[in-house]
Design a protein around this motif. Structure first.
Motif, PDB file in Angstrom:
ATOM      1  N   PHE A  46     -15.918  50.898 -26.024  1.00 47.45           N
ATOM      2  CA  PHE A  46     -17.620  51.412 -26.103  1.00 47.45           C
ATOM      3  C   PHE A  46     -17.706  52.272 -24.753  1.00 47.45           C
ATOM      4  O   PHE A  46     -17.371  51.937 -23.623  1.00 47.45           O
ATOM      5  N   GLN A  72     -10.985  51.100 -32.676  1.00 49.27           N
ATOM      6  CA  GLN A  72     -11.694  51.109 -34.204  1.00 49.27           C
ATOM      7  C   GLN A  72     -10.787  51.112 -35.250  1.00 49.27           C
ATOM      8  O   GLN A  72     -10.804  50.303 -36.196  1.00 49.27           O
TER       9      GLN A  72
ATOM     10  N   PHE C  46     -21.268  45.645 -34.517  1.00 42.85           N
ATOM     11  CA  PHE C  46     -20.384  46.692 -34.649  1.00 42.85           C
ATOM     12  C   PHE C  46     -21.099  47.957 -34.654  1.00 42.85           C
ATOM     13  O   PHE C  46     -20.697  49.047 -34.044  1.00 42.85           O
ATOM     14  N   MET C  49     -22.139  49.207 -31.316  1.00 43.18           N
ATOM     15  CA  MET C  49     -21.248  49.572 -30.379  1.00 43.18           C
ATOM     16  C   MET C  49     -20.569  50.661 -31.006  1.00 43.18           C
ATOM     17  O   MET C  49     -19.533  51.277 -31.036  1.00 43.18           O
ATOM     18  N   LYS C  50     -21.169  51.622 -32.092  1.00 39.65           N
ATOM     19  CA  LYS C  50     -21.022  52.888 -32.445  1.00 39.65           C
ATOM     20  C   LYS C  50     -19.706  52.782 -33.289  1.00 39.65           C
ATOM     21  O   LYS C  50     -18.806  53.618 -33.027  1.00 39.65           O
ATOM     22  N   ALA C  51     -19.545  51.859 -34.073  1.00 35.17           N
ATOM     23  CA  ALA C  51     -18.370  51.829 -34.815  1.00 35.17           C
ATOM     24  C   ALA C  51     -18.630  51.721 -36.417  1.00 35.17           C
ATOM     25  O   ALA C  51     -18.459  50.598 -37.126  1.00 35.17           O
ATOM     26  N   PRO C  52     -19.064  52.823 -37.119  1.00 32.24           N
ATOM     27  CA  PRO C  52     -19.743  52.755 -38.551  1.00 32.24           C
ATOM     28  C   PRO C  52     -18.563  52.182 -39.551  1.00 32.24           C
ATOM     29  O   PRO C  52     -18.807  51.788 -40.125  1.00 32.24           O
ATOM     30  N   ASP C  53     -17.320  52.818 -39.146  1.00 28.38           N
ATOM     31  CA  ASP C  53     -15.980  52.457 -40.245  1.00 28.38           C
ATOM     32  C   ASP C  53     -15.869  50.903 -40.270  1.00 28.38           C
ATOM     33  O   ASP C  53     -15.732  50.413 -41.269  1.00 28.38           O
ATOM     34  N   VAL C  54     -15.765  50.280 -38.880  1.00 29.28           N
ATOM     35  CA  VAL C  54     -15.642  49.113 -38.680  1.00 29.28           C
ATOM     36  C   VAL C  54     -16.736  48.147 -39.423  1.00 29.28           C
ATOM     37  O   VAL C  54     -16.525  47.077 -40.126  1.00 29.28           O
TER      38      VAL C  54
END
Lengths: 114, 248, 83
Positions: A46, A72, C46, C49-54
């Motif tokens: 992050f 990710q 998630f 924390m800017k993780a759209p796929d996850v």
């Protein structure tokens, strides 16, 4: 904050693995451990103030600050693997229930010793 | 007594994890990561093998991977061999579930009856969920998502049908056919890349302009295959779990 | 920015609370429901924390299919839900 929480989640998962004697609850504890681990791996990449790692018509330039996409990608596959291992563990638990008519590890162990 | 011992053990373990991670100089703090020191910088400017300065949405063309979604470009292009192994692990676990539960007998029965709204609503909602799943894995190189969530959505649509109708049975033979077809086509695409350009699973097609639906070379094809394979495997797992023992 | 950090704090506290509840609850069915709720909060973290796929993957698999598989296992057992 959320990184410390993920480590605490892993510790709670280990606590459940050690304390519980019920197979279903052991698998639940394993899932809690896995969620904590996934959050930790994502949090390593992050960047505060970064944007999500997708080029769109709004964020159209690779010179912007992006969040690290590599953790990710690793977590994306790890979640699907988690479902596979959970399903396999539950199938084995169901077979054990059919064989011993109990889910408690102490009772199952006691049957063998008799 | 045991509880106290476990709590002491976890305290020691937690102390070592926290001190080991946060006293290490190589570990950067949460949020202070500098991507210029990491390998992901190469992934973002798409310059692992070529030198490339800047990538612009809708303008840059013929890069080494034309995916607008960086996560997809890593999962299906840079680390595609990893994904092939991951799909194999999922296949083996679904095979294990089928071996363990398949001997119970093929009868699928519920102990409850679905109510009227669920029965009627499931027929309306099923095509929408399946369409969303297919949309997600076709647009995997442009929007968040991809083959893994798209395939799981198809499996959850089948799950809804199972819940709504106790006489419903998925045609497992066609799902098995789709699964083996997708898996072997994935390997064949990899071998084709090996033959034409010298690397297994190399992106041998023209990658096009970033942001177009028909771009990124083999990435959409491979992600559609992964979506079909994951969807059929998860449907198989759910069907096996719904089987009940016929008689003792 | 302040709203995001407030959401992050609430999510973190709820994650720990739900994990403790899931491990320490007596009934199996409550434990599974708490696990589903925990996965839903993991989706929120998630997304923070800017993780759209996850986040999409965890929403479909973690709180949908895993819960379904657990519940089907419980349904197939006779004395489901007690102890």
């Amino acid at each position: 904050m959320i990184q410390y929480v993920s480590i605490v989640l892993m510790l709670i998962g280990i606590y459940g693995l050690l304390i519980d004697r019920n197979i279903i609850k052991i698998i639940v504890a394993l899932n809690i451990f896995e969620v904590g681990l996934n959050i930790f791996i994502v949090s390593v990449g992050f960047v505060s103030g970064g944007v999500a790692p997708i080029l769109t018509s709004v964020n159209s330039n690779s010179a912007l600050i992006y969040v690290d996409p590599l953790p990710q990608a690793l977590v994306l596959t790890s979640i699907v693997i988690g479902l596979g291992t959970t399903a396999l563990a539950l199938a084995i638990a169901r077979k054990m229930y059919n064989a011993y008519n109990s889910l408690d590890l102490d009772e199952i162990g006691g049957m063998d010793n008799d | 007594m045991k509880r106290i011992a476990v709590i002491i053990l976890l305290g020691v373990l937690g102390f070592f994890i926290f001190s080991g991670i946060y006293s290490n100089e190589a570990f950067t703090e949460f949020g202070n990561v500098d991507l210029n020191n990491r390998v992901s910088n190469k992934f973002i400017t798409k310059s692992v093998t070529d030198e490339n300065d800047i990538v612009e949405f809708g303008k840059s063309s013929n890069l080494e991977t034309g995916s607008a979604n960086y996560v997809t470009s890593i999962v299906v292009n840079y680390r595609s061999f990893d994904t092939l192994g991951e799909v194999t692990v999922l296949f083996i676990s679904s095979l294990g579930v089928a071996l363990l539960l398949g001997t119970l007998g093929g009868k699928l029965t519920h102990k409850y009856r679905a109510n009227f709204i669920l029965r009627v609503g499931a027929k309306t909602i099923f095509p929408l969920i399946a369409l969303t799943g297919i949309y997600i894995f076709i647009h995997g190189h442009l929007t968040p998502g991809g083959g893994f969530p798209g395939g799981s959505m198809i499996a959850s649509a089948v799950l809804l049908l199972y819940l709504a109708d106790e006489n419903f049975r998925a045609k497992m033979s066609s799902f098995k056919l789709a699964e083996s077809f997708a898996g072997s086509l994935y390997v064949l695409i990899g071998i084709f890349g090996l033959l034409t350009s010298g690397y297994f699973l190399n992106n041998f097609m023209n990658t096009g302009v970033i942001g177009d639906l028909f771009s990124a070379g083999i990435i959409p094809i491979v992600y559609v295959l992964v979506g079909l394979k994951v969807g059929s495997e998860l449907t198989g797992i759910i069907t096996d779990f719904l089987k009940v023992e016929v008689d003792e | 920015m302040r709203l995001i950090s407030l959401i992050e704090t609430i999510t973190s506290l709820l994650l720990i609370l739900l994990a403790i509840l899931a491990v320490s609850s007596k009934k199996m069915i409550t434990s599974i429901i708490y696990l589903s709720f925990l996965s839903m909060l993991a989706v929120l973290s998630f997304a923070i924390m800017k993780a759209p796929d996850v986040a999409v993957t965890e929403a479909v698999i973690g709180s949908g299919l895993v819960t379904a598989v657990f519940l089907f296992t419980l349904l197939s057992m006779k004395k489901a839900g007690d102890e």
